[in-house]
Design an enzyme around this catalytic site. Structure first.
Site, mmCIF file in Angstrom:
data_model
loop_
_atom_site.group_PDB
_atom_site.id
_atom_site.type_symbol
_atom_site.label_atom_id
_atom_site.label_comp_id
_atom_site.label_asym_id
_atom_site.label_seq_id
_atom_site.Cartn_x
_atom_site.Cartn_y
_atom_site.Cartn_z
ATOM 1 N N LEU A 94 3.597 4.128 1.456
ATOM 2 C CA LEU A 94 3.741 4.812 2.740
ATOM 3 C C LEU A 94 2.467 5.590 3.048
ATOM 4 O O LEU A 94 2.426 6.817 3.010
ATOM 5 C CB LEU A 94 4.968 5.731 2.720
ATOM 6 C CG LEU A 94 6.293 4.984 2.788
ATOM 7 C CD1 LEU A 94 7.461 5.934 2.534
ATOM 8 C CD2 LEU A 94 6.457 4.296 4.133
ATOM 9 N N HIS A 95 1.412 4.844 3.317
ATOM 10 C CA HIS A 95 0.112 5.399 3.653
ATOM 11 C C HIS A 95 -0.414 4.693 4.896
ATOM 12 O O HIS A 95 -0.036 3.560 5.185
ATOM 13 C CB HIS A 95 -0.886 5.202 2.499
ATOM 14 C CG HIS A 95 -0.441 5.843 1.234
ATOM 15 N ND1 HIS A 95 -0.524 7.197 1.018
ATOM 16 C CD2 HIS A 95 0.139 5.325 0.122
ATOM 17 C CE1 HIS A 95 -0.032 7.485 -0.175
ATOM 18 N NE2 HIS A 95 0.384 6.360 -0.740
ATOM 19 N N ALA A 96 -1.284 5.335 5.617
ATOM 20 C CA ALA A 96 -1.975 4.754 6.769
ATOM 21 C C ALA A 96 -1.024 4.059 7.735
ATOM 22 O O ALA A 96 -0.124 4.684 8.273
ATOM 23 C CB ALA A 96 -3.094 3.829 6.303
ATOM 24 N N GLU B 236 0.805 -1.220 0.000
ATOM 25 C CA GLU B 236 0.000 0.000 0.000
ATOM 26 C C GLU B 236 0.843 1.277 0.000
ATOM 27 O O GLU B 236 0.313 2.379 0.004
ATOM 28 C CB GLU B 236 -0.970 0.007 1.184
ATOM 29 C CG GLU B 236 -0.309 -0.034 2.552
ATOM 30 C CD GLU B 236 -0.045 -1.445 3.079
ATOM 31 O OE1 GLU B 236 0.735 -2.197 2.457
ATOM 32 O OE2 GLU B 236 -0.592 -1.790 4.119
ATOM 33 N N PRO C 78 1.512 1.698 7.448
ATOM 34 C CA PRO C 78 2.954 1.735 7.204
ATOM 35 C C PRO C 78 3.566 3.120 7.435
ATOM 36 O O PRO C 78 4.680 3.229 7.934
ATOM 37 C CB PRO C 78 3.084 1.316 5.739
ATOM 38 C CG PRO C 78 1.885 0.484 5.487
ATOM 39 C CD PRO C 78 0.791 1.126 6.313
#
Length: 93
Positions: free
Chosen positions: A14-16, A12, A18
């Site tokens: 570098l979002h949410a 995914e 992570p």
């Protein structure tokens, strides 16, 4: 300035979750670190959630971690391993 080029291992990007894991790790290494997209992106503070989310780095994309601190090499190696392997925590020194 020390730097490491690494491909993002989290599918995914570098979002949410992570991003949250990475920001905590970047703050924990004890040296100032920046992160930028390898394709000419502007560097942002790696310990800033807002900066990291604004970067919009996707899974499989290459980023550059950098620091000019004297002890930067070990910190950058740990962060690079974390990003490349999509780890949930900072690897041991």
């Amino acid at each position: 300035m020390a730097e490491r080029r690494v491909t993002i291992g989290w599918p995914e990007g570098l979002h949410a979750r992570p991003a949250s894991v990475f920001v905590r790790a970047a703050a924990a290494v004890g040296v100032p670190v920046t992160i930028a997209k390898a394709a000419g992106g502007n560097p942002v503070n790696a310990a800033s959630m807002l900066g990291l989310l604004a970067l919009g780095a996707e899974g499989g994309e290459e980023v550059v971690l950098a620091s000019d601190a004297p002890e930067a090499d070990a910190a950058l190696d740990r962060l690079a391993k974390m990003v490349q392997e999509g780890l949930d925590e900072l690897p041991a020194a």
